[in-house]
Design an enzyme around this catalytic site. Structure first.
Site, PDB file in Angstrom:
ATOM      1  N   LEU A 172      53.029  24.491  55.510  1.00 32.14           N
ATOM      2  CA  LEU A 172      52.489  25.201  54.345  1.00 32.14           C
ATOM      3  C   LEU A 172      53.381  25.032  53.113  1.00 32.14           C
ATOM      4  O   LEU A 172      54.597  25.194  53.179  1.00 32.14           O
ATOM      5  CB  LEU A 172      52.370  26.699  54.663  1.00 32.14           C
ATOM      6  CG  LEU A 172      51.873  27.586  53.530  1.00 32.14           C
ATOM      7  CD1 LEU A 172      50.354  27.515  53.404  1.00 32.14           C
ATOM      8  CD2 LEU A 172      52.302  29.035  53.735  1.00 32.14           C
ATOM      9  N   ARG A 178      41.085  40.283  35.720  1.00 31.30           N
ATOM     10  CA  ARG A 178      41.660  39.438  34.675  1.00 31.30           C
ATOM     11  C   ARG A 178      42.677  38.486  35.278  1.00 31.30           C
ATOM     12  O   ARG A 178      43.126  38.660  36.403  1.00 31.30           O
ATOM     13  CB  ARG A 178      42.267  40.277  33.546  1.00 31.30           C
ATOM     14  CG  ARG A 178      43.292  41.294  33.991  1.00 31.30           C
ATOM     15  CD  ARG A 178      43.903  42.059  32.789  1.00 31.30           C
ATOM     16  NE  ARG A 178      44.776  43.131  33.230  1.00 31.30           N
ATOM     17  CZ  ARG A 178      44.501  44.432  33.083  1.00 31.30           C
ATOM     18  NH1 ARG A 178      43.384  44.835  32.511  1.00 31.30           N
ATOM     19  NH2 ARG A 178      45.357  45.341  33.522  1.00 31.30           N
ATOM     20  N   HIS A 180      56.925  48.218  45.553  1.00 36.33           N
ATOM     21  CA  HIS A 180      57.356  46.815  45.546  1.00 36.33           C
ATOM     22  C   HIS A 180      57.913  46.412  46.908  1.00 36.33           C
ATOM     23  O   HIS A 180      57.673  45.308  47.386  1.00 36.33           O
ATOM     24  CB  HIS A 180      58.397  46.578  44.453  1.00 36.33           C
ATOM     25  CG  HIS A 180      57.833  46.719  43.054  1.00 36.33           C
ATOM     26  ND1 HIS A 180      56.636  46.149  42.690  1.00 36.33           N
ATOM     27  CD2 HIS A 180      58.299  47.360  41.954  1.00 36.33           C
ATOM     28  CE1 HIS A 180      56.390  46.427  41.416  1.00 36.33           C
ATOM     29  NE2 HIS A 180      57.382  47.172  40.943  1.00 36.33           N
ATOM     30  N   ASP A 189      48.725  42.356  42.873  1.00 39.07           N
ATOM     31  CA  ASP A 189      48.792  43.502  41.943  1.00 39.07           C
ATOM     32  C   ASP A 189      48.491  44.814  42.665  1.00 39.07           C
ATOM     33  O   ASP A 189      47.711  44.849  43.614  1.00 39.07           O
ATOM     34  CB  ASP A 189      47.785  43.270  40.807  1.00 39.07           C
ATOM     35  CG  ASP A 189      48.035  44.198  39.618  1.00 39.07           C
ATOM     36  OD1 ASP A 189      49.180  44.678  39.471  1.00 39.07           O
ATOM     37  OD2 ASP A 189      47.090  44.430  38.852  1.00 39.07           O
TER      38      ASP A 189
HETATM   39  C1  IPE Z   1      50.062  40.434  37.069  1.00 44.35           C
HETATM   40  O1  IPE Z   1      50.131  41.812  37.280  1.00 44.35           O
HETATM   41  C2  IPE Z   1      51.374  39.790  37.367  1.00 44.35           C
HETATM   42  C3  IPE Z   1      51.816  39.802  38.755  1.00 44.35           C
HETATM   43  C4  IPE Z   1      51.147  40.277  39.770  1.00 44.35           C
HETATM   44  C5  IPE Z   1      53.090  39.195  38.996  1.00 44.35           C
HETATM   45  P1  IPE Z   1      50.388  42.811  36.065  1.00 44.35           P
HETATM   46  O2  IPE Z   1      50.352  44.181  36.631  1.00 44.35           O
HETATM   47  O3  IPE Z   1      51.613  42.416  35.346  1.00 44.35           O
HETATM   48  O4  IPE Z   1      49.130  42.519  35.129  1.00 44.35           O
HETATM   49  P2  IPE Z   1      48.458  43.414  33.996  1.00 44.35           P
HETATM   50  O5  IPE Z   1      49.561  43.907  33.135  1.00 44.35           O
HETATM   51  O6  IPE Z   1      47.753  44.534  34.678  1.00 44.35           O
HETATM   52  O7  IPE Z   1      47.512  42.489  33.311  1.00 44.35           O
HETATM   53  C1  IPE Z   2      52.352  43.963  40.997  1.00 40.83           C
HETATM   54  O1  IPE Z   2      52.198  45.344  41.099  1.00 40.83           O
HETATM   55  C2  IPE Z   2      53.788  43.535  41.150  1.00 40.83           C
HETATM   56  C3  IPE Z   2      54.396  42.961  39.946  1.00 40.83           C
HETATM   57  C4  IPE Z   2      53.794  42.755  38.820  1.00 40.83           C
HETATM   58  C5  IPE Z   2      55.795  42.599  40.048  1.00 40.83           C
HETATM   59  P1  IPE Z   2      52.352  46.269  39.844  1.00 40.83           P
HETATM   60  O2  IPE Z   2      53.788  46.656  39.707  1.00 40.83           O
HETATM   61  O3  IPE Z   2      51.754  45.645  38.650  1.00 40.83           O
HETATM   62  O4  IPE Z   2      51.491  47.527  40.304  1.00 40.83           O
HETATM   63  P2  IPE Z   2      50.472  48.347  39.423  1.00 40.83           P
HETATM   64  O5  IPE Z   2      49.505  47.375  38.823  1.00 40.83           O
HETATM   65  O6  IPE Z   2      51.269  49.072  38.385  1.00 40.83           O
HETATM   66  O7  IPE Z   2      49.819  49.269  40.394  1.00 40.83           O
HETATM   67 MG    MG Z   3      49.896  45.651  37.823  1.00 42.03          MG
END
Ligand code: IPE
Ligand code: IPE
Ligand code: MG
Length: 239
Positions: A133, A189, A39, A22
């Site tokens: 792995l 979380r 990303h 995340d």
């Molecule tokens: C969790 O991240 C899902 C992935 C990393 C694939 P999110 O950014 O979607 O989670 P929330 O919305 O902060 O809980």
């Molecule tokens: C996690 O990073 C990647 C995916 C959920 C695909 P986020 O895109 O949720 O990045 P933040 O949490 O908005 O910084």
């Molecule tokens: Mg996120």
């Protein structure tokens, strides 16, 4: 009762590490760039961590790349992520295979682009015989979905509902439950990641944003894990 509680203290290296990757969006935002930029940087971090995990002697690595809830993101971001999965997979599959990694994709893939589904199938088939792995990529994954699909299959198989009948049908299959779960990006979380499988997992939350998660950050997580005493509901080992 959990299946994997062999000893009070586990050896220092986790057999299975699961990661919620995340923070890509915020990483990009800090640089005044579009989320897509974050990303793409995230993909580079994936490459590093997969290598670091294999080197550290980790047997299985599960990466949360796209949750079922992520379908609710703007269409443009979803499309971009799918495109990134397709191109990354096409580019990396031979390297993964050469390194002897066994790749599997877990999640509900019904709404995924046909091209991507086919690529995932081919990557799994190509690497199925490898002994290195085990790389599980959770895409379109939800922990609740996983438990429900396992229960539905248990019923369809006439196996009834029990801890064992569900356990045997989870998407993670015969991979042991994660010993260590890492979430980058500062949130504490689970966000519907592996719910059943995290029953006794050590949970590590770090503010480091995913694109910044490097070998040193991974080593810090492993060191933290090595300092844990896992009790699985029992009392500590006698000193
Ligand atoms: C969790 O991240 C899902 C992935 C990393 C694939 P999110 O950014 O979607 O989670 P929330 O919305 O902060 O809980
Ligand atoms: C996690 O990073 C990647 C995916 C959920 C695909 P986020 O895109 O949720 O990045 P933040 O949490 O908005 O910084
Ligand atoms: Mg996120």
């Amino acid at each position: 009762m959990t299946k994997q509680a062999p000893t009070l203290k586990d050896p220092g290296v986790p057999r299975h590490v699961a990661i919620i990757m995340d923070g890509n969006g915020r990483w990009a935002q800090q640089r005044h760039k579009a989320r897509a930029f974050g990303h793409r940087a995230g993909v580079r971090a994936v490459r590093k961590v997969v290598r670091a995990a294999a080197r550290a002697g980790v047997e299985a690595l599960t990466l949360f790349a796209f949750s079922q809830e992520n379908w609710q993101r703007p269409e443009l971001e979803v499309r971009l992520l799918m495109q990134l999965f397709v191109t990354t997979l096409a580019r990396e599959v031979n390297t993964l295979h050469k390194n002897g990694f066994r790749v599997r994709f877990i999640g509900d893939h019904r709404d995924f682009p046909t091209e991507l589904r086919e690529q995932m199938r081919q990557a799994e088939a190509l690497t199925a015989g490898n002994g290195g792995l085990r790389l599980l990529v959770a895409v379109g994954y939800g922990g609740q979905w996983d438990i429900v699909q396992a229960a539905q299959r248990a019923l369809a198989d006439g196996a009834g509902i029990s801890t064992e009948s569900i356990e045997a049908r989870l998407a993670t299959g015969d991979v042991p439950h994660p010993d260590l779960m890492i979430r980058t990006g500062g949130e504490s979380r689970i966000s519907n990641f592996l719910l059943w499988q995290l029953a006794y997992t050590e949970l590590y939350f770090t503010p480091v944003l995913w694109p910044d998660f490097d070998d040193a950050a991974f080593a810090a997580a492993l060191a933290w894990y090595a300092s844990r005493e896992r009790r699985f509901g029992r009392v500590p080992e006698a000193a």
